[in-house]
Design a protein around this motif. Structure first.
Motif, short mmCIF file in Angstrom:
data_model
loop_
_atom_site.label_atom_id
_atom_site.label_comp_id
_atom_site.label_asym_id
_atom_site.label_seq_id
_atom_site.Cartn_x
_atom_site.Cartn_y
_atom_site.Cartn_z
N LEU A 1 0.84 -1.19 0.00
CA LEU A 1 0.00 0.00 0.00
C LEU A 1 0.87 1.23 0.00
N GLY A 2 0.28 2.35 -0.36
CA GLY A 2 0.93 3.65 -0.26
C GLY A 2 0.29 4.42 0.88
N VAL A 3 1.10 5.03 1.72
CA VAL A 3 0.57 5.82 2.83
C VAL A 3 1.34 7.14 2.90
N TRP A 4 0.61 8.23 3.06
CA TRP A 4 1.21 9.56 3.10
C TRP A 4 2.27 9.63 4.19
N GLU A 5 3.42 10.17 3.85
CA GLU A 5 4.55 10.23 4.78
C GLU A 5 4.23 10.98 6.08
N LYS A 6 3.21 11.83 6.07
CA LYS A 6 2.85 12.61 7.27
C LYS A 6 1.65 12.02 8.03
N LYS B 1 2.96 -0.46 10.47
CA LYS B 1 4.19 -1.04 11.03
C LYS B 1 3.83 -2.09 12.07
N LYS B 2 2.86 -1.78 12.92
CA LYS B 2 2.42 -2.72 13.95
C LYS B 2 1.86 -4.00 13.32
N MET B 3 1.30 -3.87 12.11
CA MET B 3 0.71 -5.02 11.42
C MET B 3 1.73 -5.76 10.54
N GLY B 4 3.01 -5.39 10.65
CA GLY B 4 4.06 -6.14 9.98
C GLY B 4 4.50 -5.61 8.62
N PHE B 5 4.06 -4.42 8.26
CA PHE B 5 4.47 -3.81 6.99
C PHE B 5 5.79 -3.06 7.20
N VAL B 6 6.61 -3.04 6.15
CA VAL B 6 7.85 -2.28 6.18
C VAL B 6 7.90 -1.38 4.96
N GLN B 7 8.58 -0.25 5.10
CA GLN B 7 8.70 0.66 3.97
C GLN B 7 9.67 0.07 2.96
N THR B 8 9.21 0.00 1.70
CA THR B 8 10.03 -0.58 0.64
C THR B 8 10.26 0.40 -0.51
N GLY B 9 9.72 1.61 -0.39
CA GLY B 9 9.89 2.59 -1.45
C GLY B 9 9.05 3.82 -1.17
N ALA B 10 8.91 4.65 -2.19
CA ALA B 10 8.11 5.87 -2.10
C ALA B 10 7.69 6.26 -3.51
N HIS B 11 6.58 7.01 -3.59
CA HIS B 11 6.18 7.56 -4.88
C HIS B 11 5.45 8.88 -4.66
#
Length: 173
Positions: free
Chosen positions: A129-134, A143-153
């Motif tokens: 998924l994409g989530v706004w940096e702010k 993050k709590k659900m196990g997702f990690v940042q892998t990029g940005a757009h």
């Protein structure tokens, strides 16, 4: 307390449009100009656009109900409906939105789990998924659900270029 989920159809277009405007506005209006918010809302949630998305066989919308009230919704994309080319082994969560008065009741987690179940049923190896940096609340949740940042757009709110972090989770099949 009763939580249920219902797949959206074309007959739900007006309700989908209403909840899209409401939840998106609640989430982002304090961080953007009214002009940029209005431009985005008109582009993303107009009747023709939602009709097109509902008709796409690689996109799926679901309403979540809390005690028979529509409390939010989920949109997932696969294959060529994904907003970024992540390949056939990925499922995108494009939207999880919960009305303000229904937040902190576990509905976001419920919808996230629905998306993960769909991905596993379809033998997808990744969910992203994409989530706004702010959007600190969403970032913390994922993050709590196990997702990690892998990029940005880049993401455009009207004429304002913003950055979405791409967050991913590998699924155990």
């Amino acid at each position: 307390m009763t939580i249920t989920i219902k797949k959206c159809t074309l007959a739900d277009l007006r309700l989908l449009q209403d909840i899209s405007y409401e939840t998106y506005n609640e989430t982002f209006k304090d961080h953007n100009t009214p002009e940029n918010m209005n431009a985005y809302l008109k582009k993303a949630f107009n009747e023709k656009q939602l009709e097109k998305e509902l008709a796409n066989r690689s996109s799926h919308f679901f309403f979540v109900y809390f005690n028979n009230d529509v409390a939010g919704y989920l949109k997932v994309n696969m294959n060529d409906a994904q907003s970024e080319d992540m390949g056939a082994e990925s499922l995108e969560i494009q939207r999880i939105y919960i009305k303000t008065n229904y937040q902190k009741l576990g509905l976001g987690k419920y919808l996230l789990n629905q998306a993960i179940e769909m991905a596993i049923e379809r033998k997808k190896k990744n969910i992203w998924l994409g989530v706004w940096e702010k959007n600190d609340n969403a970032l913390s949740f994922y993050k709590k659900m196990g997702f990690v940042q892998t990029g940005a757009h880049s993401f455009y709110m009207g004429d304002d270029e913003q950055i979405d972090f791409i967050m991913s989770k590998t699924l155990a099949l």
